[in-house]
Design a protein around this motif. Structure first.
Motif, PDB file in Angstrom:
ATOM      1  N   ILE A 155      15.614   9.371  10.342  1.00  0.00           N
ATOM      2  CA  ILE A 155      14.302   9.010   9.791  1.00  0.00           C
ATOM      3  C   ILE A 155      13.226   8.848  10.861  1.00  0.00           C
ATOM      4  CG2 ILE A 155      14.604   6.470   9.681  1.00  0.00           C
ATOM      5  CD1 ILE A 155      13.368   8.262   6.677  1.00  0.00           C
ATOM      6  N   ARG A 156      13.607   8.265  12.001  1.00  0.00           N
ATOM      7  CA  ARG A 156      12.662   8.137  13.126  1.00  0.00           C
ATOM      8  C   ARG A 156      13.388   8.515  14.406  1.00  0.00           C
ATOM      9  NH1 ARG A 156      11.285   4.454   9.419  1.00  0.00           N
ATOM     10  NH2 ARG A 156      13.170   3.319   9.893  1.00  0.00           N
ATOM     11  N   PHE A 164       5.334  13.058   6.138  1.00  0.00           N
ATOM     12  CA  PHE A 164       5.955  12.469   7.330  1.00  0.00           C
ATOM     13  C   PHE A 164       7.479  12.502   7.270  1.00  0.00           C
ATOM     14  CE2 PHE A 164       4.774   9.088   4.294  1.00  0.00           C
ATOM     15  CZ  PHE A 164       6.026   8.598   3.964  1.00  0.00           C
ATOM     16  N   CYS A 165       8.050  12.837   6.122  1.00  0.00           N
ATOM     17  CA  CYS A 165       9.442  12.466   5.859  1.00  0.00           C
ATOM     18  C   CYS A 165      10.428  13.625   5.989  1.00  0.00           C
ATOM     19  CB  CYS A 165       9.546  11.870   4.460  1.00  0.00           C
ATOM     20  SG  CYS A 165      11.173  11.178   4.173  1.00  0.00           S
ATOM     21  N   PRO A 178       6.883   0.959  -1.706  1.00  0.00           N
ATOM     22  CA  PRO A 178       6.377   1.427  -0.409  1.00  0.00           C
ATOM     23  C   PRO A 178       4.898   1.829  -0.465  1.00  0.00           C
ATOM     24  CG  PRO A 178       8.496   2.442  -0.934  1.00  0.00           C
ATOM     25  CD  PRO A 178       8.005   1.789  -2.195  1.00  0.00           C
ATOM     26  N   GLN A 222       2.958   2.523   2.480  1.00  0.00           N
ATOM     27  CA  GLN A 222       2.821   3.505   3.582  1.00  0.00           C
ATOM     28  C   GLN A 222       1.468   3.422   4.276  1.00  0.00           C
ATOM     29  OE1 GLN A 222       5.633   4.284   4.183  1.00  0.00           O
ATOM     30  NE2 GLN A 222       6.809   5.036   2.467  1.00  0.00           N
ATOM     31  N   ASP A 239       7.075  -0.868   2.486  1.00  0.00           N
ATOM     32  CA  ASP A 239       7.194  -0.166   3.778  1.00  0.00           C
ATOM     33  C   ASP A 239       5.796   0.301   4.172  1.00  0.00           C
ATOM     34  OD1 ASP A 239       9.972  -0.238   3.596  1.00  0.00           O
ATOM     35  OD2 ASP A 239      10.144   1.812   2.842  1.00  0.00           O
ATOM     36  N   VAL A 240       5.470   0.163   5.447  1.00  0.00           N
ATOM     37  CA  VAL A 240       4.164   0.627   5.924  1.00  0.00           C
ATOM     38  C   VAL A 240       4.357   1.409   7.226  1.00  0.00           C
ATOM     39  CG1 VAL A 240       1.856  -0.078   6.663  1.00  0.00           C
ATOM     40  CG2 VAL A 240       3.049  -1.416   4.945  1.00  0.00           C
ATOM     41  N   ILE A 241       3.611   2.503   7.348  1.00  0.00           N
ATOM     42  CA  ILE A 241       3.625   3.284   8.595  1.00  0.00           C
ATOM     43  C   ILE A 241       2.268   3.111   9.282  1.00  0.00           C
ATOM     44  CG2 ILE A 241       3.723   5.611   9.566  1.00  0.00           C
ATOM     45  CD1 ILE A 241       5.490   6.434   7.217  1.00  0.00           C
ATOM     46  N   PHE A 290       6.548   0.356  10.402  1.00  0.00           N
ATOM     47  CA  PHE A 290       7.040   1.388  11.321  1.00  0.00           C
ATOM     48  C   PHE A 290       5.886   2.070  12.032  1.00  0.00           C
ATOM     49  CE2 PHE A 290       9.669   1.373   7.431  1.00  0.00           C
ATOM     50  CZ  PHE A 290      10.858   0.896   7.971  1.00  0.00           C
ATOM     51  N   LYS A 291       6.141   2.455  13.294  1.00  0.00           N
ATOM     52  CA  LYS A 291       5.205   3.345  13.985  1.00  0.00           C
ATOM     53  C   LYS A 291       5.517   4.757  13.530  1.00  0.00           C
ATOM     54  CE  LYS A 291       5.093   0.771  18.311  1.00  0.00           C
ATOM     55  NZ  LYS A 291       5.449   0.818  19.733  1.00  0.00           N
ATOM     56  N   TYR A 292       4.498   5.544  13.263  1.00  0.00           N
ATOM     57  CA  TYR A 292       4.726   6.936  12.884  1.00  0.00           C
ATOM     58  C   TYR A 292       5.556   7.632  13.961  1.00  0.00           C
ATOM     59  CZ  TYR A 292       3.984  11.888  12.150  1.00  0.00           C
ATOM     60  OH  TYR A 292       4.189  13.244  11.979  1.00  0.00           O
ATOM     61  N   SER A 293       6.564   8.354  13.522  1.00  0.00           N
ATOM     62  CA  SER A 293       7.437   9.071  14.440  1.00  0.00           C
ATOM     63  C   SER A 293       7.518  10.517  13.945  1.00  0.00           C
ATOM     64  CB  SER A 293       8.808   8.376  14.402  1.00  0.00           C
ATOM     65  OG  SER A 293       9.793   9.147  15.003  1.00  0.00           O
ATOM     66  N   ARG A 351       8.655  14.009  13.003  1.00  0.00           N
ATOM     67  CA  ARG A 351       9.979  14.570  12.726  1.00  0.00           C
ATOM     68  C   ARG A 351       9.912  16.081  12.625  1.00  0.00           C
ATOM     69  NH1 ARG A 351      11.982  12.063  15.052  1.00  0.00           N
ATOM     70  NH2 ARG A 351      14.124  12.180  14.333  1.00  0.00           N
TER      71      ARG A 351
HETATM   72  N1  5AD Z   1       7.804   7.795  10.867  1.00  0.00           N
HETATM   73  C1  5AD Z   1       7.772   6.458  10.641  1.00  0.00           C
HETATM   74  N2  5AD Z   1       8.269   5.900   9.534  1.00  0.00           N
HETATM   75  C2  5AD Z   1       8.816   6.705   8.616  1.00  0.00           C
HETATM   76  N3  5AD Z   1       9.388   6.441   7.420  1.00  0.00           N
HETATM   77  C3  5AD Z   1       9.809   7.605   6.884  1.00  0.00           C
HETATM   78  N4  5AD Z   1       9.524   8.629   7.708  1.00  0.00           N
HETATM   79  C4  5AD Z   1       8.901   8.092   8.794  1.00  0.00           C
HETATM   80  C5  5AD Z   1       8.359   8.639   9.964  1.00  0.00           C
HETATM   81  N5  5AD Z   1       8.376   9.952  10.204  1.00  0.00           N
HETATM   82  C6  5AD Z   1       9.446   5.112   6.838  1.00  0.00           C
HETATM   83  C7  5AD Z   1       8.697   5.052   5.512  1.00  0.00           C
HETATM   84  C8  5AD Z   1       9.824   4.980   4.521  1.00  0.00           C
HETATM   85  C9  5AD Z   1      10.864   4.238   5.276  1.00  0.00           C
HETATM   86  C10 5AD Z   1      12.248   4.351   4.748  1.00  0.00           C
HETATM   87  O1  5AD Z   1      10.792   4.781   6.571  1.00  0.00           O
HETATM   88  O2  5AD Z   1       7.934   3.867   5.495  1.00  0.00           O
HETATM   89  O3  5AD Z   1       9.451   4.331   3.317  1.00  0.00           O
END
Ligand code: 5AD
Ligand code: SF4
Length: 461
Positions: free
Chosen positions: A58-59, A170-171, A267, A269, A307-309, A338-341, A343
């Motif tokens: 996921i990250r 993002f996923c 979530p 986001q 959940d928040v990015i 979470f910090k955006y990561s 993928r």
């Molecule tokens: N970067 C950061 N957070 C992410 N999530 C999913 N993909 C990413 C990503 N690329 C987080 C989202 C999701 C949770 C399970 O993980 O917030 O709801």
């Protein structure tokens, strides 16, 4: 690597799980598949003939953990140990070709839809020494014919659907777990009944997008109602839903069935409409807030988590402030931040450069963590003085003289049981006396009949 006679007898598998509850569940499926093929599951790594890592993608830090672990395992192999090493799950699926290097320590790669082929793959590696891989994603595999091998306890996971068709930009999940598919309502209900007969008290229905469940004419609300009607079950939970699939019918079912817990993980986001659109989340700040009001209205006392990015590509300071604004308005009970990561393979990876700096991401996440701590403490303080139903799960980690359980709303409660006599799986009334952001502390509410529940099976832990 030709098998010796001794190795033919020894087929002990040690399995480690990383990532989400779906991976926990998948590991239970893998254990069941292997146990039915004459493999023995061991909890002692040093006894293992086969070490499997069920991985997450996921990250980036999920990948980093596995690379570090593979480094340890390389030492093990270099020291002459002939253990077979397998990489399962999302990271294996996500990196496919990149991982299949001849010098890699890994012997077997298997994606989330390939677990039924694992026994044959392990046998083949043991017999021929040749590496094996299977990355086929299936539109149909739902493992409903495999009964997971679970550790006895209070809660059991049931995956009711697999995969995801949402393609949030993002996923990585749609690429690692493939297309959405649901099990039949009957197969889920049968599994819940069997779990009750084995002593489980609670089931949690799982799916990457659980409320998109659809099987023939049955939707998620039908499924929840059917599972909640299973005799002997005390609680039903579900995770993780998407805000796009919350029809009134589902909220009514939640309100009508006492066994369905009053907790929704919703979530968010991001709070900015522009960012939400870039994420392809299909809702706006306004519609998200309206949904929160509706849920709170129809399911009184509901616990809301999220959940928040932070730092999605191009997110400005002003847009981040909109996330803060939504969090201030909703005051979630808890939040994963979470910090955006970036993928590989995702739409965001292909279309939007990861241009928010690490320092900005850090600054933003620190703000959110502090804010959420305040909200969680506030929400938990609201519970002080109330008497709530707690399902006891286990002894508290810090003190075996204390129990740990959860409220209907999924808040963790630690309680003393001076009188003794309670066991895992008991539902007790607890008066809350103190709170931290993550935990409530309480005492058994005296003079209440639920203090003396029916004798229940003592669960080995
Ligand atoms: N970067 C950061 N957070 C992410 N999530 C999913 N993909 C990413 C990503 N690329 C987080 C989202 C999701 C949770 C399970 O993980 O917030 O709801
Ligand atoms: Fe990680 Fe997502 Fe796979 Fe779960 S489904 S293991 S969170 S990548």
């Amino acid at each position: 690597m030709i098998e010796t006679k001794k190795e033919k007898q020894a087929k002990r598998v040690y399995l480690e799980t990383y990532g989400c509850q779906m991976n926990e569940y998948d590991s239970e499926l893998v254990k069941s598949i292997l146990a039915n093929s004459d493999y023995e599951i061991t909890t002692r790594e040093e006894d293992a003939d086969v070490i499997l890592l069920n991985t997450c993608a996921i990250r980036e830090n999920a990948h980093d953990k596995i690379y570090a672990r593979l480094g340890d395992l390389k030492h093990l192999k270099n020291s002459g140990n002939r253990v077979v090493i397998g990489l399962l799950g999302c990271m294996a699926q996500n990196l496919r070709g990149n991982l299949e290097r001849s010098d890699s320590v890994v012997d077997i790669y298997a994606g989330p839809d390939s677990y039924k082929r694992l026994p044959a793959m392990i046998d083949s590696v043991r017999q021929t020494g040749r590496k094996g891989f299977d990355f086929n994603l299936s539109e149909f595999e739902d493992y409903s014919d495999v009964y997971p091998k679970r550790v006895p306890g209070v809660n059991a996971w049931i995956a009711v659907m697999r995969g995801c068709d949402n393609f949030c930009t993002f996923c990585v999940v749609p690429y690692t777990r493939g297309r959405e598919r649901s099990r039949s309502l009957q197969s889920v209900v049968s599994e819940a009944k069997r779990l009750v007969s084995e002593g489980f008290k609670q089931v949690t229905l799982l799916g990457q997008n659980v409320n998109s469940y659809r099987s023939h004419h049955d939707d998620f609300a039908d499924l929840m109602a059917a599972v909640a009607s299973v005799d002997g079950l005390k609680r039903v939970r579900f995770t993780s839903p998407h805000p796009k699939d919350f029809p009134e019918k589902l909220l009514k079912v939640m309100a009508e069935h006492a066994k369905i817990c009053n907790h929704v993980h919703l979530p968010l986001q991001a709070g900015s409409d522009r960012v939400l659109e870039m994420m392809a989340r299909t809702y706006t700040k306004k519609s998200f807030l309206a949904l929160v009001d509706k849920i709170r209205d129809m399911v009184p006392g509901v616990t809301l988590t999220t959940d928040v990015i932070v730092g999605f590509p191009t997110e400005t300071d002003a847009e981040f402030e909109e996330t803060v604004e939504v969090m201030e308005k909703v005051q979630f009970d808890s939040a994963f931040t979470f910090k955006y990561s970036e993928r590989q393979n995702t739409i965001a990876y292909r279309k939007f450069p990861d241009d928010v700096t690490e320092a900005q991401k850090t600054e933003r996440i620190v703000r959110l963590v502090d804010l959420q701590k305040k909200h969680s403490l506030h929400r938990n303080y609201e519970q002080i003085g109330k008497t709530v139903k707690v399902l006891i799960e286990n002894h508290s980690k810090r003190n075996v003289a204390e129990w740990m359980g959860r409220t209907d709303g999924n808040r963790i409660v630690v309680l003393k049981d001076d009188k003794g006599g309670h066991v895992e799986g008991s539902m007790v009334d607890v008066t809350i006396r103190d709170a931290t952001p993550h935990t409530l502390f309480g005492e058994l509410h005296d003079a209440c009949c639920s203090l003396h529940p029916q004798p229940e099976r003592q669960i080995a832990v």
